[in-house]
Scaffold this motif. Structure first.
Motif, PDB file in Angstrom:
ATOM      1  N   TRP A 179       0.820  -1.219   0.000  1.00  0.00           N
ATOM      2  CA  TRP A 179       0.000   0.000   0.000  1.00  0.00           C
ATOM      3  C   TRP A 179       0.848   1.261   0.000  1.00  0.00           C
ATOM      4  O   TRP A 179       0.333   2.371   0.034  1.00  0.00           O
ATOM      5  CB  TRP A 179      -0.932  -0.008   1.212  1.00  0.00           C
ATOM      6  CG  TRP A 179      -1.989  -1.043   1.054  1.00  0.00           C
ATOM      7  CD1 TRP A 179      -1.878  -2.369   1.322  1.00  0.00           C
ATOM      8  CD2 TRP A 179      -3.310  -0.856   0.562  1.00  0.00           C
ATOM      9  NE1 TRP A 179      -3.036  -3.017   1.040  1.00  0.00           N
ATOM     10  CE2 TRP A 179      -3.937  -2.109   0.567  1.00  0.00           C
ATOM     11  CE3 TRP A 179      -4.011   0.251   0.121  1.00  0.00           C
ATOM     12  CZ2 TRP A 179      -5.245  -2.276   0.146  1.00  0.00           C
ATOM     13  CZ3 TRP A 179      -5.312   0.081  -0.289  1.00  0.00           C
ATOM     14  CH2 TRP A 179      -5.916  -1.176  -0.281  1.00  0.00           C
ATOM     15  N   LEU A 199       3.112   4.289  -1.279  1.00  0.00           N
ATOM     16  CA  LEU A 199       3.143   5.095  -2.496  1.00  0.00           C
ATOM     17  C   LEU A 199       4.509   5.769  -2.612  1.00  0.00           C
ATOM     18  O   LEU A 199       4.766   6.805  -2.008  1.00  0.00           O
ATOM     19  CB  LEU A 199       2.043   6.152  -2.464  1.00  0.00           C
ATOM     20  CG  LEU A 199       0.624   5.622  -2.592  1.00  0.00           C
ATOM     21  CD1 LEU A 199      -0.378   6.707  -2.287  1.00  0.00           C
ATOM     22  CD2 LEU A 199       0.393   5.064  -3.976  1.00  0.00           C
ATOM     23  N   ASN A 220       2.466  -1.221  -5.552  1.00  0.00           N
ATOM     24  CA  ASN A 220       1.199  -0.809  -4.984  1.00  0.00           C
ATOM     25  C   ASN A 220       0.062  -1.692  -5.504  1.00  0.00           C
ATOM     26  O   ASN A 220      -0.223  -1.710  -6.704  1.00  0.00           O
ATOM     27  CB  ASN A 220       0.946   0.652  -5.313  1.00  0.00           C
ATOM     28  CG  ASN A 220      -0.205   1.207  -4.547  1.00  0.00           C
ATOM     29  OD1 ASN A 220      -1.343   1.038  -4.957  1.00  0.00           O
ATOM     30  ND2 ASN A 220       0.080   1.855  -3.438  1.00  0.00           N
TER      31      ASN A 220
END
Length: 176
Positions: free
Chosen positions: A35, A37, A74
């Protein structure tokens, strides 16, 4: 910063883990590294998602999720980008892939009849499949690698621009 823009539209992992249909993937969804970024994770997510989107295979989202897990990129971006090939765009994209494959194989491309039906597709599958697979692989690799490079360049440009803005504000804020 691109991170803020992407975070605004991404679902929260806890919401997805509570979804009954996604419980079998709770270990994958709960992995915090999928998750993150960063320039690398977003670039690789675009590469995985667009690669899977251009392949004429079933369960593209599952393949994209496994690719995100393998490359540690991601997860929501890679799975979401698979929807580039949705029921409206799929015929156009796969026909373009077929035409590319036919051109690469130096074979004449079949023209689409006025009405496509399952019987026509089944009868022509042996002729259609090799150029479709080749064209899809070439397009998927090309678009995947290009998107990774473009995302990383855009990210780098955006960070450099924000650093310059910050330096300019500091210079103007300092008393002489």
């Amino acid at each position: 910063m691109p991170r803020r823009l992407l975070q605004r539209y991404m679902p929260h992992p806890d919401v997805l883990k509570r979804n009954r249909s996604l419980r079998f993937m709770s270990g994958l969804i709960g992995n915090a590294t999928l998750w993150v970024l960063t320039r690398r994770s977003v670039g690789n997510a675009f590469m995985v998602g667009l690669f899977c989107a251009l392949l004429p295979i079933p369960f593209q989202m599952v393949v994209a999720a496994m690719g995100a897990w393998l490359l540690r990129c991601n997860l929501p971006l890679s799975v979401g980008l698979v929807w580039l090939t949705n029921p409206l765009t799929m015929p156009i994209i796969f026909y373009a892939n077929y035409r590319l494959g036919a051109w690469l194989m130096n074979t004449p491309a079949r023209h689409v009849p006025e009405q496509i039906n399952i019987h026509w597709i089944a009868a022509k599958m042996a002729d259609i499949l090799p150029p479709l697979i080749l064209g899809s692989l070439v397009a998927a690799v090309t678009l995947g690698l290009a998107s990774n490079l473009i995302i990383r360049l855009i990210w780098r440009w955006h960070v450099a621009r924000s650093w310059k803005r910050r330096a300019r504000r500091r210079r103007h804020a300092e008393p002489n």
